[in-house]
Write an enzyme that holds these catalytic residues in place. Structure first.
Site, PDB file in Angstrom:
ATOM      1  N   ASP A 176       0.143  -7.571   1.568  1.00  0.00           N
ATOM      2  CA  ASP A 176       0.585  -6.181   1.682  1.00  0.00           C
ATOM      3  C   ASP A 176       2.105  -6.076   1.661  1.00  0.00           C
ATOM      4  OD1 ASP A 176       0.201  -3.454   1.786  1.00  0.00           O
ATOM      5  OD2 ASP A 176       0.108  -3.376   3.979  1.00  0.00           O
TER       6      ASP A 176
ATOM      7  N   HIS B 167       0.807  -1.217   0.000  1.00  0.00           N
ATOM      8  CA  HIS B 167       0.000   0.000   0.000  1.00  0.00           C
ATOM      9  C   HIS B 167       0.845   1.275   0.000  1.00  0.00           C
ATOM     10  CE1 HIS B 167       0.359  -0.162   4.537  1.00  0.00           C
ATOM     11  NE2 HIS B 167       0.437   1.134   4.366  1.00  0.00           N
TER      12      HIS B 167
ATOM     13  N   GLY C 101     -11.303 -22.594  -2.015  1.00  0.00           N
ATOM     14  CA  GLY C 101     -12.523 -22.317  -2.754  1.00  0.00           C
ATOM     15  C   GLY C 101     -13.820 -22.669  -2.060  1.00  0.00           C
ATOM     16  N   VAL C 102     -13.895 -22.402  -0.742  1.00  0.00           N
ATOM     17  CA  VAL C 102     -15.161 -22.590  -0.031  1.00  0.00           C
ATOM     18  C   VAL C 102     -15.494 -21.324   0.740  1.00  0.00           C
ATOM     19  CG1 VAL C 102     -14.777 -25.063   0.221  1.00  0.00           C
ATOM     20  CG2 VAL C 102     -14.131 -23.537   2.082  1.00  0.00           C
TER      21      VAL C 102
ATOM     22  N   GLY D 178       3.361   6.687   8.100  1.00  0.00           N
ATOM     23  CA  GLY D 178       4.759   6.806   7.695  1.00  0.00           C
ATOM     24  C   GLY D 178       5.604   5.638   8.161  1.00  0.00           C
ATOM     25  N   ASN D 179       5.121   4.894   9.187  1.00  0.00           N
ATOM     26  CA  ASN D 179       5.829   3.713   9.669  1.00  0.00           C
ATOM     27  C   ASN D 179       5.644   2.499   8.765  1.00  0.00           C
ATOM     28  OD1 ASN D 179       5.536   4.838  12.918  1.00  0.00           O
ATOM     29  ND2 ASN D 179       7.408   3.779  12.304  1.00  0.00           N
ATOM     30  N   SER D 180       4.620   2.509   7.930  1.00  0.00           N
ATOM     31  CA  SER D 180       4.347   1.339   7.097  1.00  0.00           C
ATOM     32  C   SER D 180       5.559   0.944   6.268  1.00  0.00           C
ATOM     33  CB  SER D 180       3.186   1.620   6.142  1.00  0.00           C
ATOM     34  OG  SER D 180       1.958   1.346   6.749  1.00  0.00           O
TER      35      SER D 180
END
Length: 408
Positions: A157, A127, A294-295, A236-238
């Site tokens: 992410d 992100h 796929g459930v 800003g820490n991301s």
């Protein structure tokens, strides 16, 4: 999108559950007003990735860009360091990342990252760099290098950048710890660029492990097996590292729980073992294929258990099965008997998953964490299910989840 307000109200995959509404904020700083988005919590059983937002012409990269270099030249301490010692050991490895929008400067993004190997690969959050702008990496001494986006996975992410022609002495990779050994109560430190203040350090403890957090960037798929910390993490820490006291990366700071967009003492980090699994594929392939079951279904409740005649409310009730999915091909059954239970409309009659590879399934989180940690898209697994009052084992060949970001 400065913050994301998510209403945790259902889980697909698998899982449709009712939980309390909270606000999760992706902890990167943008210079514009914060947007407020309501997105349902949805499990991420199982994802593929894609290189969206900041697309890369990988054909223009030199072969050297795809070479994974020496992953760690900083040796972890054999004993705990003091906080000043820890900062001195790792500060040169943490960088500031700017994703600049040339047409609208107010939409520029600012985050953090850290050196992954000595070949110029930088790990950050998806992100932070999915704005599609010009990406620059600033080292502690203030030197700035233009970066290329090697690959990005919205489902975890994570993203990897490549900076070329950086002097070797600047490329000091941080060692990655085994995040499965992380325990609640351990002291940790976060380093990054909160509000653009480069080289900032905060400290706290591990306050939870194995969390499941919503992720609006991944088309309603949540992130499992996340580490929770009370170390203050702000916009800003991301993308910056969460470190143990030996100087090892145990996670990458990604989101916070907050009603204001600033630290409320609950931060979330993608575990280092997820990075170990995903990052090499982002470098070499530009994407990562997550295993797909796929459930869709719901965690067991006392009301559902009573309706099914079960003694214990444990396991995952399968409500629906995706056509053509691995689960469908293996014969897993969804529900066909609509009922109203505790004020909810639920289709009964489907299989109840009680174990995966002989490990007990109490709720959906157990399935998600097991798949994230243990399985790839080419693996097989065994589901133990309860059907018509009888336990039985069903073998399933997993596959890569269809890429929801690609055009048909």
């Amino acid at each position: 999108m400065g913050f994301v307000s998510l209403s945790l109200n259902k889980t697909i995959l698998a899982v449709s559950i009712i939980v309390a509404a909270v606000a999760i904020f992706f902890a990167f700083s943008q210079l514009n007003d914060l947007d407020n988005l309501d997105v349902p919590l949805v499990d991420n059983i199982i994802q593929t990735s894609t290189n969206i937002g900041g697309s890369t012409d990988r054909g223009s990269l030199s072969e050297d860009a795809f070479r994974i270099g020496q992953v760690s030249t900083v040796q972890a301490s054999t004993s705990d360091l003091t906080l000043p010692e820890l900062f001195t050991r790792v500060e040169k490895s943490v960088v500031q990342i700017t994703d600049s929008d040339q047409t609208s400067p107010l939409d520029s993004r600012l985050g953090s990252g850290f050196v992954y190997d000595d070949n110029g690969h930088i790990v950050t959050n998806h992100h932070v760099v999915n704005g599609g702008g010009r990406i620059d990496v600033t080292f502690l001494d203030g030197t700035v290098y233009r970066a290329t986006l090697m690959g990005s996975d919205p489902y975890t992410d994570l993203a990897v950048l490549y900076v070329k022609d950086v002097p070797q002495e600047k490329l000091v990779p941080l060692p990655l710890a085994d995040s499965t050994t992380v325990r609640v109560g351990e002291q940790v430190a976060a380093i990054g660029n909160p509000f653009g203040l480069s080289g900032s350090m905060t400290a706290g403890i591990i306050s939870g492990v194995g969390r499941l957090i919503p992720n609006d960037l991944a088309g309603q798929f949540s992130i499992p097996d996340v580490i929770q910390t009370d170390a203050p993490v702000n916009p800003g820490n991301s993308g910056g590292p969460l470190l143990n006291m030996r100087g090892e990366v145990i996670g990458i700071n990604s989101a916070i729980y907050s009603t204001t967009g600033q630290s409320a003492g609950v931060g979330f980090a993608i575990p280092s073992n997820t990075m170990t699994k995903v990052v090499p594929s982002l470098i070499t392939n530009g994407s990562f294929q997550h295993p797909w079951l796929g459930v869709s279904g719901t965690d067991m409740t006392p009301g559902i258990a009573a309706a099914l005649g079960l003694n214990q409310p444990r396991g995952l009730l399968v409500v629906d099965v995706v056509d053509g999915s691995p689960a469908a091909q293996a014969g897993i059954r969804g529900g066909d008997d609509p009922r109203s239970i505790d004020g909810r409309d639920i289709n009964l009659g489907g299989d109840v998953i009680t174990a995966i590879d002989d490990k007990t399934v109490r709720k959906i989180d157990d399935i998600l964490v097991f798949l994230e940690r243990e399985k790839t898209a080419e693996d097989n697994l065994k589901l133990t299910i309860l059907r018509d009052g009888q336990l039985q084992d069903i073998n399933i060949a997993l596959a890569a989840r269809p890429n929801q970001f690609e055009s048909p």
